[in-house]
Design an enzyme around this catalytic site. Structure first.
Site, short mmCIF file in Angstrom:
data_model
loop_
_atom_site.label_atom_id
_atom_site.label_comp_id
_atom_site.label_asym_id
_atom_site.label_seq_id
_atom_site.Cartn_x
_atom_site.Cartn_y
_atom_site.Cartn_z
N CYS A 264 56.13 50.64 76.02
CA CYS A 264 57.13 49.93 75.12
C CYS A 264 56.65 48.62 75.10
O CYS A 264 57.10 47.42 75.87
CB CYS A 264 58.60 49.89 75.87
N ALA B 268 56.20 45.62 72.81
CA ALA B 268 56.50 44.34 72.21
C ALA B 268 57.67 43.58 73.10
O ALA B 268 58.15 44.17 73.83
CB ALA B 268 57.19 44.88 70.80
N GLY C 193 54.77 41.84 73.88
CA GLY C 193 53.04 41.79 73.96
C GLY C 193 52.76 41.00 75.27
O GLY C 193 51.46 41.10 75.57
N GLY C 194 53.65 40.24 75.75
CA GLY C 194 53.29 39.19 77.00
C GLY C 194 52.66 40.20 77.99
O GLY C 194 51.43 39.51 78.58
N LYS C 195 53.00 41.27 78.26
CA LYS C 195 52.34 42.00 79.51
C LYS C 195 51.15 42.73 78.85
O LYS C 195 50.42 43.22 79.67
CB LYS C 195 53.47 42.95 80.03
N ASP D 102 55.13 50.80 70.26
CA ASP D 102 56.73 50.39 70.26
C ASP D 102 57.19 51.16 68.96
O ASP D 102 56.39 51.73 68.14
CB ASP D 102 56.81 48.91 69.62
N ASP E 289 57.85 56.29 69.34
CA ASP E 289 58.93 56.27 70.47
C ASP E 289 58.32 56.97 71.76
O ASP E 289 57.87 57.98 72.05
CB ASP E 289 59.98 57.47 70.01
N ASP F 39 57.89 49.42 80.40
CA ASP F 39 58.78 47.87 80.61
C ASP F 39 59.98 48.51 79.70
O ASP F 39 59.99 48.25 78.57
CB ASP F 39 57.97 46.83 79.80
N CYS G 70 64.27 44.08 82.83
CA CYS G 70 64.83 42.74 83.00
C CYS G 70 66.32 42.61 83.26
O CYS G 70 67.07 41.94 82.47
CB CYS G 70 64.44 41.73 81.61
#
Length: 440
Positions: free
Chosen positions: A257, A259, A261-263, A280, A308, A327, A380
């Site tokens: 998952c 987007a 894209g930081g990780k 994504d 998915d 994530d 999060c």
């Protein structure tokens, strides 16, 4: 004359608030739609942003105060009520703005908007009353959950949930911390440049992430270091995810998952010959991953695909991946400080529905990790239903996996072999990280 009110900073703030409350727009997107107008000055951008985020953050408290002066809000046009709400926010919280300027702008907007004759007289009279008299005392609310709900502008279900899970003392500390402004936080990509960038940005070292820097505030996306791909904007808690995968450099990693894209780019930064497959369900979100990868010079290590995550096992053979990051989609409760509208868009039932999706994703991706491979699961949010319970239920139904115990130099974020960071501990996002390993 009738449209002059739209040129006022407060008029633009009102339009944004209507988008958020009436059309369920995301606060950041609705705000950017108004701020992107070239005619808006930097000073006005600051005021519009302050009014919008402040009003959204304090919505429940503002509504409670207004309810003491307005017998039936349904008799008012919605825009009139929102105008009163943003004006009351300014009267209460913007110390440096003269009250007469707030009232005058509100009256001007009420006079020139629509055909509501007499609206300006009502707005003028009520705001003068609010600005000159004493407001009722929130402490007079007898029911504890209701009182805390109004005090910290959180829905009562969320107050109760925080109290049930964390106990009253810690729950109140969490609620209080959500009132403070977010820090700006970045991750430095090259450890050798850490000190140089820290000095250049006059930033503080993160207490959680070895490559994290923070500032009390600042728009770091316009910084040259960012444009050159030397830093990336990422909360300190999110920076803890990629290191848990202990990437050596040659692995094939799935980011289920991915987007925005930081990780993804953080994991890719450890790779030499390996690659990250980033998934994504929306192409436009994967475009953000590509954009991130391009800016960081990591595009050759990342492959994107619209899929998915619950269908991974149908699209990739067994033993496809050495390591996997999930994530997971979650309630996002840990992001309230940065995205205050989240708290009004969730309900307790959402946690149970999300747990089903989170378990479906894990059940699918686990079929594609090789023996000895690890899966890091992160969210999060800070609630057990989406975190510890997900790890627990997954392990109950997958005997070929076991939990990997995670550690951190800050012992107060380690719980039951997982990392749980609540917002009051380090003034960060609320976040959870757990890990499992395929043993058979």
């Amino acid at each position: 004359m009738a449209n002059n009110w739209k040129q006022l900073a407060r008029g633009k703030a009102l339009l944004v608030i209507e988008d958020i409350f009436d059309r369920s727009a995301y606060s950041n997107i609705a705000l950017n739609n108004q701020l992107n107008n070239k005619l808006v000055t930097e000073k006005d951008k600051g005021l519009i942003t302050e009014i919008v985020y402040g009003t959204v953050s304090h919505k429940i408290r503002l509504e409670w105060y207004l309810s003491q002066f307005i017998a039936d809000r349904d008799k008012l046009d919605k825009w009139v009520y929102y105008l009163l709400m943003i004006s009351l926010y300014q009267l209460l919280y913007l110390d440096k703005v003269p009250h007469h300027a707030i009232v005058n702008d509100a009256v001007n907007i009420a006079k020139n908007r629509g055909n509501k004759r007499g609206a300006e007289k009502f707005v003028n009279a009520l705001l003068r009353q609010l600005s000159s008299g004493d407001l009722p005392d929130i402490a007079s609310i007898k029911r504890k959950n209701k009182r805390l709900s109004v005090t910290y502008s959180l829905p009562t279900w969320l107050v109760k949930k925080l109290m049930d899970q964390f106990g009253e003392e810690r729950a109140i500390k969490i609620m209080e911390s959500l009132e403070t402004s977010s820090k700006s936080s970045i991750r430095v990509n090259d450890p050798d440049k850490f000190e140089e960038i820290k000095l250049a940005l006059d930033a503080q070292e993160s207490a959680l992430s070895p490559l994290g820097l923070t500032k009390p505030r600042g728009h770091l996306a316009s910084n040259e270091w960012f444009k050159m791909g030397e830093i990336t904007i990422q909360d300190e808690t999110s920076q803890l995810v990629a290191p848990t995968l202990d990437i050596k450099g040659d692995e094939h990693i799935l980011d289920a998952c991915s987007a925005p894209g930081g990780k993804t780019v953080h994991m890719a930064s450890y790779l030499k010959t390996g690659k990250v497959t980033a998934l994504d369900i929306y192409q436009h979100k994967l475009d953000l991953v590509k954009e991130n990868a391009q800016r960081m010079g990591l595009a050759d290590k990342i492959e994107t695909r619209v899929l998915d995550a619950r269908l991974v096992h149908q699209n990739f053979p067994a033993d496809s991946f050495d390591k996997i990051l999930v994530d997971a989609p979650c309630s996002g409760i840990g992001l309230i400080r940065r995205k205050p509208d989240i708290k009004y868009n969730k309900e307790i039932q959402d946690l149970e529905q999300l747990q089903i999706i989170q378990l479906e994703i894990l059940a699918s991706v686990c079929q594609t990790v090789r023996k000895g491979g690890i899966i890091t699961y992160s969210t999060c949010t800070i609630f057990d239903e989406e975190n510890f319970q997900v790890i627990e239920k997954f392990l109950e139904s997958h005997s070929n996996f076991e939990q990997v115990k995670l550690n951190h130099t800050q012992a107060d974020i380690v719980k039951d072999g997982c990392l749980l960071i609540t917002p009051e501990q380090y003034q960060t996002d609320g976040f959870f990280i757990g890990q499992i390993k395929r043993v058979l």
